[in-house]
Write an enzyme that holds these catalytic residues in place. Structure first.
Site, PDB file in Angstrom:
ATOM      1  N   SER A 166       1.272  -1.394  -0.099  1.00 45.38           N
ATOM      2  CA  SER A 166       0.093  -0.045  -0.143  1.00 45.38           C
ATOM      3  C   SER A 166       0.380   0.807  -0.426  1.00 45.38           C
ATOM      4  CB  SER A 166      -0.885   0.242   1.072  1.00 45.38           C
ATOM      5  OG  SER A 166      -1.524   1.411   1.717  1.00 45.38           O
ATOM      6  N   HIS A 220      -1.624  -1.215  -4.414  1.00 47.19           N
ATOM      7  CA  HIS A 220      -2.872  -0.371  -3.263  1.00 47.19           C
ATOM      8  C   HIS A 220      -2.304   0.977  -3.708  1.00 47.19           C
ATOM      9  CE1 HIS A 220      -6.103  -1.971  -1.046  1.00 47.19           C
ATOM     10  NE2 HIS A 220      -6.092  -0.953  -0.373  1.00 47.19           N
ATOM     11  N   ASP A 266      -4.909   3.737  -1.628  1.00 45.28           N
ATOM     12  CA  ASP A 266      -5.975   4.342  -1.383  1.00 45.28           C
ATOM     13  C   ASP A 266      -6.156   5.384  -0.582  1.00 45.28           C
ATOM     14  OD1 ASP A 266      -6.145   1.815   1.304  1.00 45.28           O
ATOM     15  OD2 ASP A 266      -4.086   1.874   1.684  1.00 45.28           O
ATOM     16  N   MET A 281      -8.834   8.270   0.776  1.00 46.86           N
ATOM     17  CA  MET A 281      -9.538   8.483   1.588  1.00 46.86           C
ATOM     18  C   MET A 281      -9.726  10.245   1.859  1.00 46.86           C
ATOM     19  SD  MET A 281      -7.281   7.546   4.797  1.00 46.86           S
ATOM     20  CE  MET A 281      -6.381   5.477   4.572  1.00 46.86           C
ATOM     21  N   HIS A 290      -8.353   1.642  -3.810  1.00 45.42           N
ATOM     22  CA  HIS A 290      -9.036   1.108  -2.302  1.00 45.42           C
ATOM     23  C   HIS A 290     -10.638   2.568  -2.095  1.00 45.42           C
ATOM     24  CE1 HIS A 290     -10.045  -0.047   1.794  1.00 45.42           C
ATOM     25  NE2 HIS A 290     -11.372   0.236   1.380  1.00 45.42           N
TER      26      HIS A 290
END
Length: 232
Positions: free
Chosen positions: A20, A43, A45, A47, A76
């Site tokens: 990540s 990965h 992320d 947010m 993600h």
């Protein structure tokens, strides 16, 4: 970008390590990406400080990663209103959004279908306290299911082994029905917890601080993979 999951119907459990970049040095993302040549996926992320309490980055930073790697880029989305924003990420290899961020399972299935039609793999994620039972009869609608083994929003949290019951339920149904759906896990993953997750049936291991916080990030990737393979 790839348009199909690794493996296929009936191919069984995979072993894919996805560092990540949330744990990488944002000032040197290209350098840190190059430091994990053994990784299978990367990965990403995203947010928004609404769905989760933290703010990471959005589409501009995620897109900046693309020229620096040919690896599968696994987005993600830890964001509110994924129906509005998810399709902006359709140029990535896989896009996962949260079941808790949509109004219903029907809405999740519809968004997954839209993502697939846009040319990306569609994933659904669940927080540690969210059951997977409603998903079990609809796994063919998703290319991956991401089981959070920590509360989403911050890196460096301790792995919650109680989520492995959900992994086992997913593995049983996927194998029973001969599906290509992958099981991904994210949160507190290192060599020891990857072994536990592998024994339960995980395919994709997201690891942040255990990789990019290690003296040799690529060696950490290889250790996670080896531990998972040995535990299967």
């Amino acid at each position: 970008m790839t348009n199909s999951p690794t493996g296929g119907p009936g191919n069984g459990q995979q072993t894919l390590v996805a560092p990540s970049i949330l744990a990488a040095d944002f000032a040197f993302l290209a350098r840190d990406i190059a430091a994990v040549p053994s990784a299978d996926w990367l990965h990403i992320d995203v947010m928004d400080a609404h769905f989760v309490p933290n703010l990471s980055f959005g589409l501009p930073i995620a897109t900046a990663v693309q020229p620096h790697t040919d690896k599968h880029l696994d987005v993600h989305l830890m964001i509110a209103d994924p129906q509005r924003w998810a399709k902006d990420y359709a140029d990535f290899d896989s896009v996962t959004f949260h079941l808790e961020a949509v109004d219903s399972l029907a809405a999740a299935r519809e968004l997954a279908a839209q993502l697939r039609a846009s040319g990306t793999l569609a994933g659904i994620s669940v927080k540690p306290d969210t059951p997977v039972d409603p998903l079990l009869d609809h796994l063919a609608d998703f290319d991956l299911v991401l089981v959070m083994s920590v509360e989403p929003g911050f890196g460096g949290q301790k792995f919650r082994p109680e989520v492995l019951g959900k992994v086992r339920a997913l593995r049983e149904r996927i194998d029973r029905d001969g599906l290509a759906t992958l099981i991904e896990i994210d949160g507190g993953i290192g060599a020891e917890t990857a072994a536990q997750a592998a024994a339960a049936g995980v395919d994709v291991y997201v690891a942040g601080s255990s990789v990019f916080g290690a003296p040799d990030p690529d060696a950490a990737v290889q250790q996670i993979r080896q531990a998972a393979v040995q535990a299967q």
